[in-house]
Design a protein around this motif. Sequence first.
Motif, short mmCIF file in Angstrom:
data_model
loop_
_atom_site.label_atom_id
_atom_site.label_comp_id
_atom_site.label_asym_id
_atom_site.label_seq_id
_atom_site.Cartn_x
_atom_site.Cartn_y
_atom_site.Cartn_z
N UNK A 320 3.62 -4.75 -6.66
CA UNK A 320 3.83 -3.89 -5.50
C UNK A 320 4.19 -4.71 -4.25
N UNK A 321 4.75 -5.89 -4.46
CA UNK A 321 5.05 -6.77 -3.34
C UNK A 321 6.05 -6.14 -2.37
N UNK A 322 6.98 -5.33 -2.90
CA UNK A 322 7.99 -4.74 -2.03
C UNK A 322 7.36 -3.83 -0.97
N UNK A 323 6.28 -3.10 -1.37
CA UNK A 323 5.58 -2.24 -0.42
C UNK A 323 4.93 -3.08 0.66
N UNK A 324 4.24 -4.14 0.24
CA UNK A 324 3.52 -4.98 1.19
C UNK A 324 4.47 -5.73 2.12
N UNK A 325 5.64 -6.09 1.60
CA UNK A 325 6.61 -6.81 2.43
C UNK A 325 7.15 -5.92 3.54
N UNK A 326 7.33 -4.63 3.24
CA UNK A 326 7.88 -3.71 4.24
C UNK A 326 6.82 -3.28 5.25
N UNK A 327 5.57 -3.10 4.80
CA UNK A 327 4.48 -2.71 5.71
C UNK A 327 3.33 -3.70 5.50
N UNK A 328 3.41 -4.81 6.21
CA UNK A 328 2.45 -5.90 6.02
C UNK A 328 1.02 -5.47 6.36
N UNK A 329 0.87 -4.52 7.27
CA UNK A 329 -0.48 -4.10 7.68
C UNK A 329 -1.27 -3.48 6.54
N UNK A 330 -0.58 -3.04 5.48
CA UNK A 330 -1.29 -2.46 4.33
C UNK A 330 -2.25 -3.47 3.70
N UNK A 331 -1.84 -4.74 3.68
CA UNK A 331 -2.65 -5.77 3.03
C UNK A 331 -4.00 -5.95 3.70
N UNK A 332 -4.07 -5.66 5.00
CA UNK A 332 -5.31 -5.89 5.74
C UNK A 332 -6.44 -4.99 5.27
N UNK A 333 -6.11 -3.84 4.63
CA UNK A 333 -7.15 -2.88 4.24
C UNK A 333 -7.55 -2.97 2.76
N UNK A 334 -6.89 -3.85 2.00
CA UNK A 334 -7.23 -3.97 0.57
C UNK A 334 -8.68 -4.40 0.38
N UNK A 335 -9.16 -5.46 1.07
CA UNK A 335 -10.59 -5.83 0.88
C UNK A 335 -11.54 -4.70 1.25
N UNK A 336 -11.25 -3.98 2.32
CA UNK A 336 -12.11 -2.88 2.74
C UNK A 336 -12.25 -1.83 1.64
N UNK A 337 -11.12 -1.48 1.03
CA UNK A 337 -11.11 -0.42 0.02
C UNK A 337 -11.85 -0.83 -1.25
N UNK A 338 -11.55 -2.01 -1.77
CA UNK A 338 -12.18 -2.39 -3.04
C UNK A 338 -13.66 -2.73 -2.85
N UNK A 339 -14.03 -3.29 -1.70
CA UNK A 339 -15.44 -3.58 -1.45
C UNK A 339 -16.25 -2.29 -1.32
N UNK A 340 -15.69 -1.30 -0.60
CA UNK A 340 -16.38 -0.02 -0.47
C UNK A 340 -16.50 0.66 -1.82
N UNK A 341 -15.43 0.62 -2.61
CA UNK A 341 -15.48 1.21 -3.96
C UNK A 341 -16.50 0.53 -4.83
N UNK A 342 -16.59 -0.80 -4.74
CA UNK A 342 -17.59 -1.53 -5.52
C UNK A 342 -19.01 -1.15 -5.13
N UNK A 343 -19.24 -0.96 -3.84
CA UNK A 343 -20.57 -0.56 -3.37
C UNK A 343 -20.93 0.85 -3.84
#
Length: 464
Positions: A320-343
């Motif tokens: 999914x690199x093409x998505x992240x390259x076009x909207x770089x700010x998306x990458x900033x929320x990946x840790x938040x999402x997976x950490x919350x899901x893990x909890x």
Amino acid sequence: MTGQTPPSYQPTSSRRELQELVQAQLETLLAQQNYEGAKALLVPVQPVDIAEVIGNLPEAMQAIAFRLLSKKEAIEVYEYLDSNVQQALLEEFKRQDVLDIVDRMSPDDRARLFDELPAKVVRQLLQQLTPAERDATALLLGYKPNTAGRIMTPEYLSLKENMTVAQALERIRSLADVSELIYYLYVTDDARRLSGTLSLRDLIKAQLEEFIGNIMTTDVVYVHTDTDQEEVARTIQRYDFVAVPVVDTEKRLVGIVTVDDVLDILEQETTEDIYALGGLESGADNYFQTNLFTVARRRVSWLLILLLTNTLTSAVIRNQEDVLEQVVTLAAFIPLLIDTGGNVGAQSSTVVIRGLNTQEIRMRETLSVIRKEAIAGALLGAMLGIVVTVWAFVLQGNLAVAIAVGISLFAISLIASLSGAALPFLFHSLKLDPALMSAPFITTAVDVLGVLIYLNVARWILRL
């Protein structure tokens, strides 16, 4: 005793403070070689506290402190010592010193000690025990580990149905010193089969000429020699017993498991579950007395598995690199999402695993429990999704990205709750430990599916 006053055990005193005081004073006296003072210091201290104090002393002082105890005290204190300290003391003592202590231990405590010792040492000690103690210990060691047969004590009081109350009282008086428990009495028939129970209170209240068979309770709760120790603990806990009788395949009474043994079992099982929830291999050794290589070996297994499975998350991100390259700010929320899901997944799995262990949740309730956790996950996802949508917009100022984060968090929370509730049931049905198996699989599912959902939702909303 020079310059030292033995601590008194007052009801208002803190037990921990007293132990620390005794330990500090004992260590000072031993360093000064004031053995008489050290011996006097331990006189008013309870055996279980002495055991803890000795266990916290430097290794060089442990054997010295133990030798200060009288033989009767030493036997009682030895049973409370950590297994590593017990083994260290065995190596320090002369053979006869060892035999005097080991021979007079209760059979169940002796069997527990032998489980921790090398087989060669156990064989040597068994040969040196008195015939009666050797037979009692061999009986327990003949049963499978972690079963009622292995943890029971054969030192119990039994009565016959055709005894009178007077005969029973005389028997109790003659055997009280060699029985671990006299408050509850077990009644057997001529073939030694368990037929009833009787409390000491009811026995004392009865007429002396009354037969035991007429006053005993015939509705007996018992366990078998091959019953798992955790089930034994639950039985004693459920019925508020002081002890539970143990019978063999022919329902012959062979021993009892007392509540003090159950407390040790519950602590052991709880420790194993906590270790398993953290992805750790449980060990019988005390953590603080285990070498670092062993500690690392017990932790590395699941970490390596998680390391390999997390490469799936990396693969999803690469695709999914093409998505992240076009909207770089998306990458900033990946840790938040997976950490919350893990909890969220950890919370659901903890509730289900605990329920399975305490039998508050049955396998037949699988669907209703999963449904309930799914609804809870949806509610949590909705609440967290709204909050994180607002927060993401405040941070980035991009409404589309904020909405993508909020929707993804809702979906991830739902999936995490479903995984956390369903996987423990799956592993339980496969006869695997739910606590050990669930955590890494929940983490993998949430990480991989969470990133996949997030980036695809973002692609759909942003029309990339």
